[in-house]
Motif scaffolding. Sequence first.
Motif, PDB file in Angstrom:
ATOM      1  N   LEU A 144       0.829  -1.209   0.000  1.00 33.53           N
ATOM      2  CA  LEU A 144       0.000   0.000   0.000  1.00 33.53           C
ATOM      3  C   LEU A 144       0.864   1.260   0.000  1.00 33.53           C
ATOM      4  CD1 LEU A 144      -2.757  -1.092   2.544  1.00 33.53           C
ATOM      5  CD2 LEU A 144      -3.068  -0.678   0.102  1.00 33.53           C
ATOM      6  N   GLY A 145       1.909   1.255   0.824  1.00 32.34           N
ATOM      7  CA  GLY A 145       2.762   2.431   0.922  1.00 32.34           C
ATOM      8  C   GLY A 145       3.502   2.714  -0.372  1.00 32.34           C
ATOM      9  N   PHE A 146       4.025   1.672  -1.009  1.00 31.18           N
ATOM     10  CA  PHE A 146       4.774   1.895  -2.246  1.00 31.18           C
ATOM     11  C   PHE A 146       3.846   2.203  -3.417  1.00 31.18           C
ATOM     12  CE2 PHE A 146       8.228  -0.573  -0.056  1.00 31.18           C
ATOM     13  CZ  PHE A 146       9.114   0.493   0.007  1.00 31.18           C
ATOM     14  N   THR A 147       2.652   1.634  -3.430  1.00 26.81           N
ATOM     15  CA  THR A 147       1.685   2.000  -4.466  1.00 26.81           C
ATOM     16  C   THR A 147       1.335   3.481  -4.353  1.00 26.81           C
ATOM     17  OG1 THR A 147       0.739  -0.232  -4.499  1.00 26.81           O
ATOM     18  CG2 THR A 147      -0.595   1.540  -5.433  1.00 26.81           C
ATOM     19  N   ALA A 148       1.045   3.924  -3.134  1.00 27.95           N
ATOM     20  CA  ALA A 148       0.727   5.337  -2.926  1.00 27.95           C
ATOM     21  C   ALA A 148       1.930   6.219  -3.262  1.00 27.95           C
ATOM     22  CB  ALA A 148       0.287   5.567  -1.479  1.00 27.95           C
ATOM     23  N   GLY A 149       3.141   5.767  -2.912  1.00 30.16           N
ATOM     24  CA  GLY A 149       4.332   6.546  -3.209  1.00 30.16           C
ATOM     25  C   GLY A 149       4.567   6.706  -4.704  1.00 30.16           C
ATOM     26  N   HIS A 150       4.360   5.635  -5.463  1.00 29.82           N
ATOM     27  CA  HIS A 150       4.530   5.739  -6.912  1.00 29.82           C
ATOM     28  C   HIS A 150       3.389   6.533  -7.548  1.00 29.82           C
ATOM     29  CE1 HIS A 150       8.134   3.407  -7.296  1.00 29.82           C
ATOM     30  NE2 HIS A 150       7.621   2.384  -6.642  1.00 29.82           N
ATOM     31  N   MET A 151       2.197   6.481  -6.965  1.00 26.77           N
ATOM     32  CA  MET A 151       1.131   7.364  -7.433  1.00 26.77           C
ATOM     33  C   MET A 151       1.532   8.826  -7.235  1.00 26.77           C
ATOM     34  SD  MET A 151      -2.402   5.510  -6.176  1.00 26.77           S
ATOM     35  CE  MET A 151      -3.435   6.795  -6.925  1.00 26.77           C
ATOM     36  N   PHE A 152       2.167   9.102  -6.108  1.00 25.75           N
ATOM     37  CA  PHE A 152       2.672  10.454  -5.839  1.00 25.75           C
ATOM     38  C   PHE A 152       3.632  10.881  -6.953  1.00 25.75           C
ATOM     39  CE2 PHE A 152       5.591  13.518  -4.142  1.00 25.75           C
ATOM     40  CZ  PHE A 152       4.865  14.278  -3.242  1.00 25.75           C
ATOM     41  N   ASN A 153       4.618  10.032  -7.255  1.00 23.14           N
ATOM     42  CA  ASN A 153       5.613  10.388  -8.279  1.00 23.14           C
ATOM     43  C   ASN A 153       4.972  10.590  -9.643  1.00 23.14           C
ATOM     44  OD1 ASN A 153       7.495  10.098  -6.284  1.00 23.14           O
ATOM     45  ND2 ASN A 153       8.522   8.331  -7.162  1.00 23.14           N
ATOM     46  N   TYR A 154       4.105   9.658 -10.043  1.00 14.73           N
ATOM     47  CA  TYR A 154       3.469   9.766 -11.358  1.00 14.73           C
ATOM     48  C   TYR A 154       2.568  10.999 -11.438  1.00 14.73           C
ATOM     49  CZ  TYR A 154       4.904   5.454 -13.703  1.00 14.73           C
ATOM     50  OH  TYR A 154       5.623   4.475 -14.348  1.00 14.73           O
ATOM     51  N   THR A 155       1.924  11.352 -10.331  1.00 13.53           N
ATOM     52  CA  THR A 155       1.074  12.542 -10.326  1.00 13.53           C
ATOM     53  C   THR A 155       1.921  13.790 -10.591  1.00 13.53           C
ATOM     54  OG1 THR A 155      -0.543  11.551  -8.818  1.00 13.53           O
ATOM     55  CG2 THR A 155      -0.503  13.956  -8.939  1.00 13.53           C
ATOM     56  N   VAL A 156       3.077  13.879  -9.924  1.00 10.59           N
ATOM     57  CA  VAL A 156       3.982  15.008 -10.165  1.00 10.59           C
ATOM     58  C   VAL A 156       4.397  15.048 -11.630  1.00 10.59           C
ATOM     59  CG1 VAL A 156       6.283  15.928  -9.656  1.00 10.59           C
ATOM     60  CG2 VAL A 156       4.827  15.114  -7.788  1.00 10.59           C
ATOM     61  N   ILE A 157       4.827  13.901 -12.163  1.00 11.00           N
ATOM     62  CA  ILE A 157       5.320  13.850 -13.546  1.00 11.00           C
ATOM     63  C   ILE A 157       4.218  14.219 -14.535  1.00 11.00           C
ATOM     64  CG2 ILE A 157       6.151  12.300 -15.366  1.00 11.00           C
ATOM     65  CD1 ILE A 157       7.553  10.695 -13.111  1.00 11.00           C
ATOM     66  N   LEU A 158       3.074  13.541 -14.430  1.00 11.76           N
ATOM     67  CA  LEU A 158       2.016  13.713 -15.424  1.00 11.76           C
ATOM     68  C   LEU A 158       1.355  15.081 -15.329  1.00 11.76           C
ATOM     69  CD1 LEU A 158       0.407  10.159 -15.269  1.00 11.76           C
ATOM     70  CD2 LEU A 158       1.935  11.069 -17.033  1.00 11.76           C
ATOM     71  N   TYR A 159       1.190  15.596 -14.099  1.00 15.95           N
ATOM     72  CA  TYR A 159       0.552  16.904 -13.961  1.00 15.95           C
ATOM     73  C   TYR A 159       1.411  17.995 -14.612  1.00 15.95           C
ATOM     74  CZ  TYR A 159      -1.959  20.838 -11.974  1.00 15.95           C
ATOM     75  OH  TYR A 159      -2.675  21.992 -11.836  1.00 15.95           O
ATOM     76  N   LEU A 160       2.730  17.949 -14.343  1.00 14.75           N
ATOM     77  CA  LEU A 160       3.611  18.957 -14.922  1.00 14.75           C
ATOM     78  C   LEU A 160       3.767  18.763 -16.430  1.00 14.75           C
ATOM     79  CD1 LEU A 160       6.362  19.130 -12.155  1.00 14.75           C
ATOM     80  CD2 LEU A 160       4.683  20.895 -12.705  1.00 14.75           C
ATOM     81  N   GLN A 161       3.708  17.519 -16.874  1.00 14.49           N
ATOM     82  CA  GLN A 161       3.879  17.239 -18.295  1.00 14.49           C
ATOM     83  C   GLN A 161       2.635  17.596 -19.096  1.00 14.49           C
ATOM     84  OE1 GLN A 161       4.544  13.031 -19.729  1.00 14.49           O
ATOM     85  NE2 GLN A 161       6.626  13.784 -19.999  1.00 14.49           N
ATOM     86  N   GLU A 162       1.452  17.331 -18.533  1.00 15.17           N
ATOM     87  CA  GLU A 162       0.214  17.487 -19.292  1.00 15.17           C
ATOM     88  C   GLU A 162      -0.552  18.745 -18.910  1.00 15.17           C
ATOM     89  OE1 GLU A 162      -2.012  13.855 -19.051  1.00 15.17           O
ATOM     90  OE2 GLU A 162      -0.303  12.629 -19.685  1.00 15.17           O
ATOM     91  N   ALA A 163      -0.776  18.988 -17.613  1.00 15.20           N
ATOM     92  CA  ALA A 163      -1.550  20.159 -17.205  1.00 15.20           C
ATOM     93  C   ALA A 163      -0.743  21.446 -17.353  1.00 15.20           C
ATOM     94  CB  ALA A 163      -2.035  20.000 -15.763  1.00 15.20           C
ATOM     95  N   VAL A 164       0.550  21.389 -17.015  1.00 19.90           N
ATOM     96  CA  VAL A 164       1.402  22.571 -17.135  1.00 19.90           C
ATOM     97  C   VAL A 164       2.039  22.643 -18.521  1.00 19.90           C
ATOM     98  CG1 VAL A 164       3.446  23.737 -16.188  1.00 19.90           C
ATOM     99  CG2 VAL A 164       1.828  22.596 -14.651  1.00 19.90           C
TER     100      VAL A 164
ATOM    101  N   ALA B   2      -6.571  11.849  -3.307  1.00 26.29           N
ATOM    102  CA  ALA B   2      -7.265  11.285  -2.141  1.00 26.29           C
ATOM    103  C   ALA B   2      -6.992   9.791  -2.000  1.00 26.29           C
ATOM    104  CB  ALA B   2      -8.765  11.545  -2.258  1.00 26.29           C
ATOM    105  N   LEU B   3      -6.959   9.068  -3.132  1.00 29.29           N
ATOM    106  CA  LEU B   3      -6.698   7.630  -3.091  1.00 29.29           C
ATOM    107  C   LEU B   3      -5.282   7.356  -2.600  1.00 29.29           C
ATOM    108  CD1 LEU B   3      -7.701   4.771  -3.682  1.00 29.29           C
ATOM    109  CD2 LEU B   3      -6.862   5.041  -6.033  1.00 29.29           C
ATOM    110  N   ALA B   4      -4.322   8.147  -3.063  1.00 28.06           N
ATOM    111  CA  ALA B   4      -2.945   7.974  -2.585  1.00 28.06           C
ATOM    112  C   ALA B   4      -2.855   8.243  -1.086  1.00 28.06           C
ATOM    113  CB  ALA B   4      -2.009   8.906  -3.347  1.00 28.06           C
TER     114      ALA B   4
END
Length: 398
Positions: A14-34, A168-170
């Motif tokens: 659970l912890g590592f799934t949430a941690g990788h969700m954190f990383n992917y959120t940073v990457i994808l948000y900056l890549q796509e939204a920004v 929220a899921l992370a």
Amino acid sequence: MMGRHGLFFLSCLLGFTAGHMFNYTVILYLQEAVGSDLLSGLGFGLAFGSSIVFGWFAGVVCDRVPPHRVIHAAQALFLAGLACLWWAQGGATDQTRVAWVLGGAFLGGVAWSFVGPARLTTLAQLARPEELRPATIIFNLQVLVGFGLAPLLIGLVRSRAGWGAVIALAAAGFVLSSVLIANLRTRSHAVPSGNSVLADIGAGFRVVGADPLLTQLMLAAVLGYAMTGPLQILLPKLAREVLHLSELQRGAYLGLLALSLIVGGITALALSRRVRHGWVMFGGIVGGCLVFASLSQIGSAALSATGLACVGLAGGMVISLVVSGIQVQAPIAMRGRVMSMYSITSQVVPALSGVAAGALVNAVGVVQAIAWSGLGLAAIVVLAAWRMGRLRAYTGQG
């Protein structure tokens, strides 16, 4: 072993799934939204690269303080980072949202600095000596499964409910991960009274430097993780711009990499007593890099996915054998410091290579960036294999 330590392994998942969700959120948000590949690479660098400063201190803390407490503190830091990401996408202005994302990424990076060595040190206290190698490979499988689930969950949740639900899921994953080990108790290791933190860090370096096999295993970890940054930065762009996949298809494509990493980890667990670990490490990295480079020339989604699965299979085997070898070689009293060096490698090397990949793709485009990354690292590993004789001879049975 799974029965006795099942809650700990589930907490890791659970912890590592949430941690990788954190990383992917940073990457994808900056890549796509920004809309910035350079900021995406920088965000990934902050989310993993902070351990180059804090990771050394984390190793000392994990030897001086019961490591289960360090796990809880690190996961609280992740929640603070997620709060920054939530505000960036929901409440910040256009002028400040990048700063909030990068600030959250930094907090997540500090958390990653502590959570890796803390969990590995905890595992070494839970497992019996004869269980340590397979238990470490199983632990690494939780990391790989989390790495695989993260993009799938993000693609599924984001397509239906947006970034807020992803965050929220992370957060729920981190909270439940801590609850599962709320009753876990570990112990600290005695250290000479009056030692400074720098002295303890230096002692860890001396232990690693005095053992040629441990030194070369650490270098193998550097080589194995060097491809992680390009994979995480370049593959989403490849899937979108070259393969023209939809959002859900991109999630499945990235998830395939992680699924194959998991298969590679399971293969390592099954074959760990039957293969020469050193040759598998070198051969796996070189083969994976060459196949990764070939993805730059493939326009078929099915063929690209097959190649990506081969990259993941090789990577999962290599990393599982490397981390189990380091865990077994680490002296008990120094385990926190030794495993923090591995954790720093597993975080800083992907971060630096991610920043480099972001700059490279910004300069030459995704196709050339993939080709140059794969071929360049393959050449470096061939040279390393020639120089690292102790690791070439390593069977994994000693």
